[in-house]
Scaffold this motif. Structure first.
Motif, PDB file in Angstrom:
ATOM      1  N   PRO A 188       0.724  -1.181  -0.048  1.00 51.65           N
ATOM      2  CA  PRO A 188       0.114   0.104  -0.040  1.00 51.65           C
ATOM      3  C   PRO A 188       0.916   1.313  -0.218  1.00 51.65           C
ATOM      4  O   PRO A 188       0.653   2.268  -0.692  1.00 51.65           O
ATOM      5  CB  PRO A 188      -0.755  -0.328   1.431  1.00 51.65           C
ATOM      6  CG  PRO A 188      -0.803  -1.451   1.632  1.00 51.65           C
ATOM      7  CD  PRO A 188       0.490  -2.148   1.110  1.00 51.65           C
ATOM      8  N   GLN A 191       2.062   1.845  -3.474  1.00 46.68           N
ATOM      9  CA  GLN A 191       0.840   2.251  -4.453  1.00 46.68           C
ATOM     10  C   GLN A 191       0.842   3.726  -3.953  1.00 46.68           C
ATOM     11  O   GLN A 191       0.543   4.528  -4.997  1.00 46.68           O
ATOM     12  CB  GLN A 191      -0.312   1.350  -4.157  1.00 46.68           C
ATOM     13  CG  GLN A 191      -0.501   0.017  -4.288  1.00 46.68           C
ATOM     14  CD  GLN A 191      -0.582  -0.204  -5.906  1.00 46.68           C
ATOM     15  OE1 GLN A 191      -0.853   0.520  -6.731  1.00 46.68           O
ATOM     16  NE2 GLN A 191      -0.800  -1.585  -6.292  1.00 46.68           N
ATOM     17  N   ALA A 192       0.771   3.883  -3.106  1.00 50.07           N
ATOM     18  CA  ALA A 192       0.435   5.672  -2.537  1.00 50.07           C
ATOM     19  C   ALA A 192       1.550   6.518  -3.120  1.00 50.07           C
ATOM     20  O   ALA A 192       1.208   7.576  -3.613  1.00 50.07           O
ATOM     21  CB  ALA A 192       0.353   5.613  -1.050  1.00 50.07           C
TER      22      ALA A 192
END
Ligand SMILES: [Zn+2]
Length: 311
Positions: A188, A191-192
């Motif tokens: 995550p 991705q961010a």
């Protein structure tokens, strides 16, 4: 010191180190991987039950490694060999022949093809011949750069190691699971940090990043090479620069350490983009950490280029 006493000293040193490591080394599988990503993923699964050696070191172009006798020596006593497959490391065939190790030839239990079950991208539609350059005839082989495929790759490695050492399977399974949990934990964040890069157009030197870019929703708009593995023609470069010049979205030009950096930098400058070098040499970390660090370095380089930080 005389040559004889030096020899004696050397023998004593070698014997000493052999004695101290013999106990653990006997229990460890000797595994060779063709490229650094696969070495790191093999260590992630094998942990301290394996020693892993790599044929193409970081910073060496994995497409066309020079076959040297030292590579065959590495493979001669290996219990297993992990190959990338999809014709990236075809040169491993010559190393295997030279090593005369029946345990790691294709079809033997110790021959581990890490590409099994990978959903292959860029499979050429028509016939492939040499005039098209170094086209990968069975599709794009650069799947190890995509952390989202690490589960498939490590499953293949686990099955292979368990063929050679069936009693160790539970250990390998536990270690693989622990590694994948850490990877999932990092995903995550990656991705961010790459979300802003979705606004960019990306030109890559060689078509190495399709799996990685697709995973993170990034857009590739061209390649510096018009034929893979062959220096680009001036006409292609002129055309490419023309198509890139007046785009409104930011432009990132991605090269790897073994590419022609001056050419990549010139193209970035003329097209109004920023040069990003991915796949740097990994630091001191090993195993699963080395793999995660390699992904981290690529993510950070792209995110930083997008932020336009100075370094
Ligand atoms: Zn390639």
């Amino acid at each position: 010191m005389t040559r004889r006493s030096l020899g004696a000293l050397l023998a004593a040193v070698l014997l000493g180190s052999a004695l101290t490591t013999a106990g653990e080394a006997a229990a460890r599988l000797r595994v060779v991987a063709t490229i650094p990503d696969l070495a790191a993923l093999t260590e992630a699964v094998g942990g301290d039950r394996v020693t892993v050696d790599v044929l193409a070191r970081a910073g060496q172009n994995p497409h066309d490694l020079e076959i040297r006798p030292s590579l065959m020596v590495k493979l001669r006593r290996a219990d297993a060999l992990v190959v990338n497959g999809l014709d990236l490391d075809q040169w491993a065939d010559a190393v295997i022949r030279g090593a005369s190790n029946a345990g790691v030839v294709p079809g033997a239990p110790g021959h581990i093809d890490a590409s099994r079950g990978v959903p292959v991208l860029d499979v050429p539609a028509g016939r492939v011949d040499r005039s098209m350059g170094d086209v990968h005839p069975r599709g794009n082989p650069h799947y190890t750069l995509d952390p989202g495929l690490a589960a498939v790759v490590t499953q293949n490695i686990l099955e292979g190691l368990a063929r050679v050492a069936p009693a160790e399977r539970p250990v390998f399974e536990r270690q693989r699971q622990a590694f994948l949990e850490r990877l999932d934990g990092a995903m995550p964040g990656w991705q961010a940090r790459l979300a802003p890069v979705r606004d960019a157009r990306i030109v890559v030197y060689h078509n190495n990043f399709v799996y990685f870019l697709r995973r993170f929703g990034l857009t590739q708009v061209g390649t510096i090479e018009d034929r893979p593995g062959i220096p680009p023609s001036p006409a292609h470069l002129a055309r490419l620069i023309g198509t890139l010049r007046d785009g409104r979205r930011p432009l990132l030009v991605v090269a790897e350490p073994w590419n022609d950096q001056r050419l990549a930098a010139r193209l970035a400058e003329e097209a109004g983009g920023r040069l990003v070098v991915l796949n740097p040499k990994p630091g001191a970390s090993r195993g699963g950490d080395a793999y995660l660090a390699a992904v981290e370095a690529n993510v950070e380089a792209l995110a930083r280029a997008m932020r336009r930080d100075p370094s």
